[in-house]
Design an enzyme around this catalytic site. Sequence first.
Site, PDB file in Angstrom:
ATOM      1  CB  SER A 100       5.908  -9.935  40.213  1.00 30.43           C
ATOM      2  OG  SER A 100       7.205  -9.443  39.938  1.00 30.43           O
ATOM      3  CG  HIS A 114      12.643 -10.101  39.848  1.00 35.56           C
ATOM      4  ND1 HIS A 114      12.856 -10.033  38.501  1.00 35.56           N
ATOM      5  CD2 HIS A 114      11.311  -9.976  40.021  1.00 35.56           C
ATOM      6  CE1 HIS A 114      11.694  -9.868  37.883  1.00 35.56           C
ATOM      7  NE2 HIS A 114      10.743  -9.831  38.790  1.00 35.56           N
ATOM      8  CB  THR A 117       5.214 -18.258  41.228  1.00 37.66           C
ATOM      9  OG1 THR A 117       4.677 -19.540  40.953  1.00 37.66           O
ATOM     10  CG2 THR A 117       4.459 -17.616  42.370  1.00 37.66           C
TER      11      THR A 117
END
Length: 124
Positions: A100, A114, A117
């Site tokens: 993140s 932002h 995955t």
Amino acid sequence: MNIEEKKNHAEKWFSYLQAQLCNQFEKIEKDSKSLKKFVSTNWFKNNKGGGGNYKILKNGKIFDKVGVNKSTVSGVFSKKFRKNIPGAQKDGKYWASGISVVAHMKNPKIPAIHFNTRFIVTSK
């Protein structure tokens, strides 16, 4: 490649990606004559559930705050949530690794970024 190899590969990839992203954010700061670096902190979910590492850069010349967080965890989805996840309906077990990234710039006219995955494994 079996699923254990895929999990190992994914976890290593996310660690590599975290390092590369942090290097690039630090390079941008260095190019603007800032000496700001990421501070790294490890965390643990519990005795068996995994954990991760979060890296934070604060008060740079370009970036107000950047977080690049990598985690690898396992556990059991709640019964209410299981029905939404392929392969989790029966026992709810999962393994997940991911990254993140959140970046807030000093300049308020530049939007924050932002993204996340993940690689999630269930019985399916």
